[in-house]
Design a protein around this motif. Structure first.
Motif, short mmCIF file in Angstrom:
data_model
loop_
_atom_site.label_atom_id
_atom_site.label_comp_id
_atom_site.label_asym_id
_atom_site.label_seq_id
_atom_site.Cartn_x
_atom_site.Cartn_y
_atom_site.Cartn_z
N UNK A 6 -38.18 -2.10 43.76
CA UNK A 6 -39.18 -1.85 42.73
C UNK A 6 -38.53 -1.27 41.48
N UNK A 7 -38.77 -1.89 40.34
CA UNK A 7 -38.23 -1.37 39.09
C UNK A 7 -39.31 -0.67 38.28
N UNK A 8 -40.50 -1.25 38.28
CA UNK A 8 -41.62 -0.65 37.55
C UNK A 8 -42.85 -0.66 38.45
N UNK A 9 -43.47 0.48 38.56
CA UNK A 9 -44.64 0.63 39.41
C UNK A 9 -45.91 0.26 38.64
N UNK A 10 -46.74 -0.64 39.22
CA UNK A 10 -48.00 -1.02 38.57
C UNK A 10 -49.19 -0.62 39.42
N UNK A 11 -50.21 -1.50 39.47
CA UNK A 11 -51.41 -1.20 40.24
C UNK A 11 -51.13 -0.93 41.71
N UNK A 12 -51.95 -0.06 42.32
CA UNK A 12 -51.72 0.31 43.70
C UNK A 12 -52.02 -0.85 44.65
N UNK A 33 -29.34 10.85 32.83
CA UNK A 33 -28.39 10.00 33.56
C UNK A 33 -28.72 8.52 33.53
N UNK A 34 -29.92 8.14 33.15
CA UNK A 34 -30.29 6.73 33.15
C UNK A 34 -31.42 6.46 34.14
N UNK A 35 -32.46 5.81 33.66
CA UNK A 35 -33.63 5.54 34.51
C UNK A 35 -33.34 4.38 35.45
N UNK A 36 -33.52 4.61 36.74
CA UNK A 36 -33.28 3.55 37.74
C UNK A 36 -34.61 2.98 38.25
N UNK A 37 -35.70 3.69 38.05
CA UNK A 37 -37.00 3.17 38.48
C UNK A 37 -38.10 3.86 37.68
#
Lengths: 247, 247, 247, 247, 247, 247
Positions: free
Chosen positions: D27-33, E69-73
């Motif tokens: 997961x890189x970006x969290x969206x809707x649950x 440090x840099x965003x990983x997620x």
């Protein structure tokens, strides 16, 4: 004289901050606040410390100190040595590469001057620093060997190069690593301290001359210079303690 | 026999992939596809290569190879040596730490067996690996020294420990770095190859015995074992080439 | 002319010591001591070496050399190529980033001058170095494309930006990595060598123009300048060898 | 289905934790649950996100994500892309090397099965991982080329090896770096995605065949398999979005 | 005023490029192109952002930013915070060590001037930088404590040194790491922000005085100076937002 | 009992070799060969050593030792402390992370058991290790707070989460770094030692509860367990020395 003044003097004169290496250069162990006498010796060993105490010194100045890379445990001979220093309030000051590389009192500059060669070019890359010197002359190999034999015992050599020496370089201690660099820079003779296995084929295949004056002996020259410096510049008692290791 | 088969055999037998070091272990230079004879020697030098050719070998197997850390420029003696190998289609195979550390044919296991001690414990941490062995016995220091003097020339020693030897360790080549570890493990005698300056005070302050049988000589034992192995296991001609360096 | 003089000239002129990268810049393989002719080519391949020999050259000067990071084993095509060079005493000299980045003879400075733009600002950060240039103009995209199509074959482009070009940047070889930097610096058009997959969305979402003139073609400009330089400054025979790769 | 369940499923199935690389896998970006639909695409670009929204998806699953090495600044197109995802509560999941290397749904395993070759040996060392596969067959080069031309557009190739193919390897994306490894492992044909300049001489001097099916096309195979997997295993709506980049 | 102009002004004035640390100094999140008002606060938290919006600001300038440090997620509270900033087009600018260390507006320079001591010597080595200052005076410990108690709440102290203070040093935030350096430099009193466990024995065995004015409070001084600077130099609206954390 | 036996016992029981950190775990300073009594304390300070001597102990076992990263110079308070230990032949043994993380005698396992929660899951990633634990329960926040207030003085807390606690985690010392991990793992309450500035917004924006029982107090639990263990397992005198730091 105050310890901090003595330390500042050597730190500045030897430019210890310019060398980043495993060995800690500068004060390694803090002793009495007042320094009246310093002894100079090659190695930080029990015999050196006992003789420093007998000589009524407050500080031991050595080429090979006690701290390499950082102490992770105080036990064994390190404990014995450290305990002796702390109990007797002896300071320990060490200069490793800064003493090899110094243009005035350095082991290598002194070694070249001994055979009447002026140290002109920094030479001998070791961990990013040039720790020795090279200079020019017009001498026979035999002639140089003779002068060295008058000054040092148990000299060895590898004579794979020319009889005529026009460029000579010096690296105190273990300096055979610099044979390739010597060849690339047209050095005819490399003078170093300790003989070692790997030197043989390096010298032979490179057709170059190497003289070994002994690890210990090659590293006494700078210390002896510092004895005089301590007397004249700091106005303090100073003495060289000779503990040869046979190598 | 095909080169790749020979390489696979030694890679597997000596477990070269378990050692990550500057030296390249395994095939360093690829030569003729067919291997009929291998010569074994300590150093990868011109003399070794010339004698390999005279012996009509297709492969040189050495302890000290040509590649340390990765070649950044092909010039000087490296060029001379590489050119000779490539022009004559000689393969070069090297085993550095894998040959020191091997339990059967390793230099140190062989050295202990020579004085009738079984190599029981891995010993001598070097760059993360135990490259030597230690074992137990009940002998006089003089007794061991005598056996070694019968087998090797120009032996030196530092006798700072007990006369009675109950535990002995071996590190071929330059092994004085292991004196502290020897002390911590109750080793009474350390046998190694090359004498060095720093060994003196380490041995003295640790009150331990050290015998130096010479760098070169200490590293011939494993190679000589491999000569037999090559003959019996690979069914190939094999020969040891002796080029002592005097150290 | 002596090899060491030729090497010194290029080392100094191209300032190869200022670039620390995997590629070895400077002399990679030492050949004959006397250099009478140099051939210049993009890649260090067998075809380049064979044609260098046919041209009776003593040195191959290339953009992409043989040594990337340090040679750990001499086998396969590296062995074939190295053997050919050593047997025929051909020197190999390589300049990778120093040749991209040079203000006079660099691939990118030359590329901008070809479309009559002065290389004003260093541009294109790659492994810590600016390897290209940017400059200002007042041209139509179509106009620039036309000039490039007259000079190079098989040009590709992504036209996601403005028709009017006021700032243009050049990165030879694979330069799509610099699209973000181009956008941040208000570059309207980036000219580079090799088209690549990741360029598409980068250019599209950044709304910027990119022209691809081919990896090979983009790296011939600097070498051709060096041919003239070798003739005029070194007074030596020099020739460009054209071996296009189709990309 | 809950987002965390979807994430756990892919993390486990694709074994993303076994790969340490610059690209963030998982997961890189969290969206809707709540996740009701997932779209799969090669690149994380604005066009992908817009079409994901049009398709009423809650999650974008891509091969090339937004985070490489760690975000140090949210600006430019990263800001535009991230803003769009966050505002629309779209999750972004990325699988880079784990999707190349997977034995079932991996791009390379699928590519070999397409030409009826079983992926037997892991192949293609990239940053410490084998990301492709090799397998055995008994086919003509032309025969394989024909199958690939039926499935992909704009195929290129370098035919420097044998007509008969007995061993074939696949590396999706940019795989020319593996030509040397292919040669060492007796691979007759390497199939990869993106053509590149450096491939030409590598293939030629190694006398090996290479087919280029395009970077984009070579990376669609695994994603298409995942569409089916998401439907059958997760019981969720899933769709592949095709946005070719022309390379 | 354009965002890029505001960013350039602070980048230059605070010399953010001279500090390489985990924290990203400079623009962290890009918001509206036009900046009309900036709010300054210690921490990048939801409460800060909500109040920035209420204050109708376009930019938040904080000491502790969002990127270390840099965003990983992008998930959890980072997602919540980033979403809020992006949706409301709020820019986020952060200055961590550059704001501690600045000679004019730095937290530590300001802290010393508050007790009427001139910041003369850079002091407090942290990750390779001197982030605080030391200066000379002739005051009673009690006298200094009184001034600080007038300006800050909940002050704590360790009084293990002299009553007379002739040298004083300041390190905002968590500064107890500098107690040893303070002792070596003859500092009689160290003023820092956050009290911590390890400070107790360090101060006691070193016989030195330490005053803790609170982490939060110690880091408000520089920001308040910047409010004035933004008004006078940029001619822009500026406001300090006070959100104490109780420490 | 011999020192080496005592050291072996703790090395094995606490598994000190599994933790690679700056702090040296295990024997730091070697003292008398025979150990008759051990004192346990949190910090290696002069007061601890003096009281160890008064208690006629031969060894000090502490959580925070003297060696962090490796000693580069023996001066200042390090010299004072080391001199005292060596002159009085006091051994110093230290266990930092191994004592936080131990499942039986660890600070965090003990802390959870104090509130009648079983330490089920390793929790709290610190430099690659899980140094704390989490467990499940069904309690009110107030109920847990009450038990802690009965056992420790000066407790602080941040009540931003639910009244009902179903999962609780413990990290001794400074544990606020673990708030994000706590949130991700559905922990309702984190119990740690030292309050710190950065905890405030982390807890608030994550809507989680945190209780601070003091750095010193949180690290006494494991040591007290070891007192009993030393008596029962080693049959040796043992005593806990209480030197609170007020934090």
């Amino acid at each position: 004289m105050e310890l901090s003044e003595v330390v500042d003097f050597f730190d500045t004169y030897l430019r210890v901050n310019e060398f980043k290496e495993d060995a800690v250069n500068g004060l390694q162990v803090e002793g009495e606040e007042e320094v009246e006498k310093i002894v100079f010796c090659v190695d930080a060993s029990m015999e050196s410390f006992v003789r420093a105490l007998e000589a009524e010194a407050n500080m031991v100045f050595c080429h090979h100190g006690l701290i390499w890379g950082g102490i992770r445990r105080v036990d064994g001979i390190l404990r014995k040595r450290l305990k002796f220093l702390l109990e007797n309030e002896l300071s320990l000051y060490s200069a490793h590469l800064p003493l090899d590389a110094h243009r005035e009192v350095g082991n290598n500059a002194c070694l070249l001057r001994l055979i009447e060669v002026e140290p002109e070019e920094p030479f001998g890359e070791y961990k990013g620093y040039k720790i020795g010197y090279a200079g020019y002359c017009d001498k026979e190999f035999e002639e140089i060997l003779e002068v060295l034999e008058e000054n040092f015992e148990n000299i060895g050599y590898l004579k794979f190069g020319k009889d005529k020496v026009e460029k000579v370089a010096a690296i105190s201690g273990r300096g055979a690593f610099a044979i390739d660099e010597a060849k690339r820079n047209n050095v005819d003779l490399l003078i170093t301290g300790e003989m070692e296995h790997s030197a043989y084929h390096l010298a032979k295949d490179n057709e170059i001359n190497v003289i070994f004056i002994g690890h210990y002996q090659s590293e006494t020259l700078g210390l002896k210079k510092l004895v005089n410096l301590a007397r004249s510049e700091l106005g303090i008692e100073a003495e060289f303690i000779d503990i040869p290791t046979g190598l």
